[in-house]
Design a protein around this motif. Structure first.
Motif, PDB file in Angstrom:
ATOM      1  N   GLY A 254      -6.477  69.638 -35.947  1.00 31.89           N
ATOM      2  CA  GLY A 254      -6.979  68.573 -35.065  1.00 31.89           C
ATOM      3  C   GLY A 254      -5.895  67.848 -33.968  1.00 31.89           C
ATOM      4  N   LYS A 255      -6.431  66.913 -33.286  1.00 27.13           N
ATOM      5  CA  LYS A 255      -5.344  66.136 -32.423  1.00 27.13           C
ATOM      6  C   LYS A 255      -4.926  64.976 -33.429  1.00 27.13           C
ATOM      7  CE  LYS A 255      -6.419  68.774 -28.906  1.00 27.13           C
ATOM      8  NZ  LYS A 255      -5.414  69.727 -28.353  1.00 27.13           N
ATOM      9  N   HIS A 256      -3.685  64.887 -33.487  1.00 28.55           N
ATOM     10  CA  HIS A 256      -2.858  63.966 -34.040  1.00 28.55           C
ATOM     11  C   HIS A 256      -1.983  63.026 -33.186  1.00 28.55           C
ATOM     12  CE1 HIS A 256      -4.312  65.267 -38.036  1.00 28.55           C
ATOM     13  NE2 HIS A 256      -4.218  66.247 -37.708  1.00 28.55           N
ATOM     14  N   ASN A 257      -2.481  62.072 -32.766  1.00 31.54           N
ATOM     15  CA  ASN A 257      -1.804  61.333 -31.991  1.00 31.54           C
ATOM     16  C   ASN A 257      -1.406  60.056 -32.522  1.00 31.54           C
ATOM     17  OD1 ASN A 257      -0.517  61.328 -29.401  1.00 31.54           O
ATOM     18  ND2 ASN A 257      -2.470  60.456 -28.251  1.00 31.54           N
ATOM     19  N   PRO A 258      -0.271  59.514 -32.229  1.00 31.84           N
ATOM     20  CA  PRO A 258       0.774  59.768 -31.381  1.00 31.84           C
ATOM     21  C   PRO A 258       1.679  61.062 -31.982  1.00 31.84           C
ATOM     22  CG  PRO A 258       1.526  57.952 -32.831  1.00 31.84           C
ATOM     23  CD  PRO A 258       0.249  58.196 -33.094  1.00 31.84           C
ATOM     24  N   PRO A 259       2.337  61.823 -31.087  1.00 33.03           N
ATOM     25  CA  PRO A 259       3.160  62.840 -31.639  1.00 33.03           C
ATOM     26  C   PRO A 259       4.036  62.476 -32.860  1.00 33.03           C
ATOM     27  CG  PRO A 259       3.149  62.902 -29.325  1.00 33.03           C
ATOM     28  CD  PRO A 259       2.474  61.688 -29.700  1.00 33.03           C
ATOM     29  N   HIS A 260       3.919  63.312 -33.876  1.00 33.56           N
ATOM     30  CA  HIS A 260       4.868  62.830 -35.226  1.00 33.56           C
ATOM     31  C   HIS A 260       4.927  63.993 -35.867  1.00 33.56           C
ATOM     32  CE1 HIS A 260       0.534  62.725 -36.487  1.00 33.56           C
ATOM     33  NE2 HIS A 260       1.265  62.897 -37.894  1.00 33.56           N
ATOM     34  N   VAL A 261       5.895  63.895 -36.929  1.00 32.53           N
ATOM     35  CA  VAL A 261       5.990  64.875 -37.778  1.00 32.53           C
ATOM     36  C   VAL A 261       6.113  64.334 -39.286  1.00 32.53           C
ATOM     37  CG1 VAL A 261       7.628  66.403 -36.263  1.00 32.53           C
ATOM     38  CG2 VAL A 261       8.669  64.624 -37.677  1.00 32.53           C
ATOM     39  N   HIS A 262       5.914  64.969 -40.261  1.00 30.69           N
ATOM     40  CA  HIS A 262       6.276  64.590 -41.666  1.00 30.69           C
ATOM     41  C   HIS A 262       7.253  65.042 -42.279  1.00 30.69           C
ATOM     42  CE1 HIS A 262       1.603  64.035 -42.367  1.00 30.69           C
ATOM     43  NE2 HIS A 262       1.645  64.589 -41.160  1.00 30.69           N
ATOM     44  N   VAL A 263       8.144  64.131 -42.799  1.00 33.66           N
ATOM     45  CA  VAL A 263       9.489  64.604 -43.339  1.00 33.66           C
ATOM     46  C   VAL A 263       9.225  64.359 -44.746  1.00 33.66           C
ATOM     47  CG1 VAL A 263      11.837  64.184 -43.396  1.00 33.66           C
ATOM     48  CG2 VAL A 263      10.447  63.793 -41.085  1.00 33.66           C
ATOM     49  N   ILE A 264       9.433  65.372 -45.656  1.00 30.94           N
ATOM     50  CA  ILE A 264       9.495  65.451 -47.078  1.00 30.94           C
ATOM     51  C   ILE A 264      10.857  65.528 -47.632  1.00 30.94           C
ATOM     52  CG2 ILE A 264       8.153  66.647 -48.988  1.00 30.94           C
ATOM     53  CD1 ILE A 264       6.217  67.509 -46.699  1.00 30.94           C
ATOM     54  N   LYS A 265      10.978  64.907 -48.699  1.00 29.80           N
ATOM     55  CA  LYS A 265      12.262  65.024 -49.628  1.00 29.80           C
ATOM     56  C   LYS A 265      11.639  64.723 -50.980  1.00 29.80           C
ATOM     57  CE  LYS A 265      17.008  64.335 -50.391  1.00 29.80           C
ATOM     58  NZ  LYS A 265      18.314  63.516 -50.508  1.00 29.80           N
ATOM     59  N   GLY A 266      11.847  65.557 -51.949  1.00 33.20           N
ATOM     60  CA  GLY A 266      11.677  65.313 -53.362  1.00 33.20           C
ATOM     61  C   GLY A 266      10.037  64.998 -53.301  1.00 33.20           C
ATOM     62  N   GLY A 267       9.732  64.070 -53.967  1.00 35.72           N
ATOM     63  CA  GLY A 267       8.357  63.536 -54.066  1.00 35.72           C
ATOM     64  C   GLY A 267       7.905  62.614 -52.859  1.00 35.72           C
ATOM     65  N   GLY A 268       8.737  62.262 -51.902  1.00 33.56           N
ATOM     66  CA  GLY A 268       8.554  61.501 -51.091  1.00 33.56           C
ATOM     67  C   GLY A 268       8.134  62.068 -49.744  1.00 33.56           C
ATOM     68  N   GLU A 269       7.238  61.236 -48.870  1.00 32.61           N
ATOM     69  CA  GLU A 269       6.973  61.724 -47.558  1.00 32.61           C
ATOM     70  C   GLU A 269       6.989  60.617 -46.438  1.00 32.61           C
ATOM     71  OE1 GLU A 269       3.187  64.090 -45.576  1.00 32.61           O
ATOM     72  OE2 GLU A 269       3.336  64.274 -47.719  1.00 32.61           O
ATOM     73  N   ILE A 270       7.185  60.789 -45.469  1.00 36.05           N
ATOM     74  CA  ILE A 270       7.192  59.844 -44.435  1.00 36.05           C
ATOM     75  C   ILE A 270       6.801  60.528 -43.151  1.00 36.05           C
ATOM     76  CG2 ILE A 270       9.070  58.126 -45.369  1.00 36.05           C
ATOM     77  CD1 ILE A 270      10.821  58.831 -42.857  1.00 36.05           C
ATOM     78  N   ARG A 271       6.117  59.570 -42.393  1.00 32.51           N
ATOM     79  CA  ARG A 271       5.866  60.200 -41.037  1.00 32.51           C
ATOM     80  C   ARG A 271       6.678  59.563 -40.080  1.00 32.51           C
ATOM     81  NH1 ARG A 271      -0.658  59.692 -40.325  1.00 32.51           N
ATOM     82  NH2 ARG A 271      -0.215  57.692 -40.903  1.00 32.51           N
ATOM     83  N   VAL A 272       7.314  60.200 -38.992  1.00 31.59           N
ATOM     84  CA  VAL A 272       8.160  60.006 -38.027  1.00 31.59           C
ATOM     85  C   VAL A 272       7.619  59.981 -36.701  1.00 31.59           C
ATOM     86  CG1 VAL A 272      10.432  60.276 -36.954  1.00 31.59           C
ATOM     87  CG2 VAL A 272      10.225  60.153 -39.496  1.00 31.59           C
TER      88      VAL A 272
END
Length: 85
Positions: A18-36
């Motif tokens: 689907g459409k996910h606005n604003p343009p962003h990515v998911h950044v994963i390291k180990g068990g952590g995850e953020i959206r940028v």
């Protein structure tokens, strides 16, 4: 979610459902995850939110990685989500 880049233990992914606005990515390291949020030619990427806890130093590195690979991230984003802003 397709992987855009893997580096230094980080994985950068784009959601394709689907459409996910604003343009962003998911950044994963180990068990952590953020959206940028991705920037553009004049605006750098920025931290958006945390989905799973990630160390502050890793959050900073994640944003720098998205900045480094922003052109590739935007290309994948647009492939699945169009040119919305």
């Amino acid at each position: 979610m397709p992987t855009v880049k893997r580096e230094a233990g980080f994985t950068i992914k784009v959601n394709t459902r689907g459409k996910h606005n604003p343009p962003h990515v998911h950044v994963i390291k180990g068990g952590g995850e953020i959206r940028v949020k991705m920037g553009d030619d004049e605006t750098p990427p920025s931290y958006w939110d945390e989905k799973c806890p990630m160390a502050l130093q890793d959050k900073v590195k994640a944003v720098f990685l998205v900045d480094k690979y922003q052109a590739e991230c935007l290309e994948v984003w647009r492939k699945f989500n169009g040119h919305i802003r």
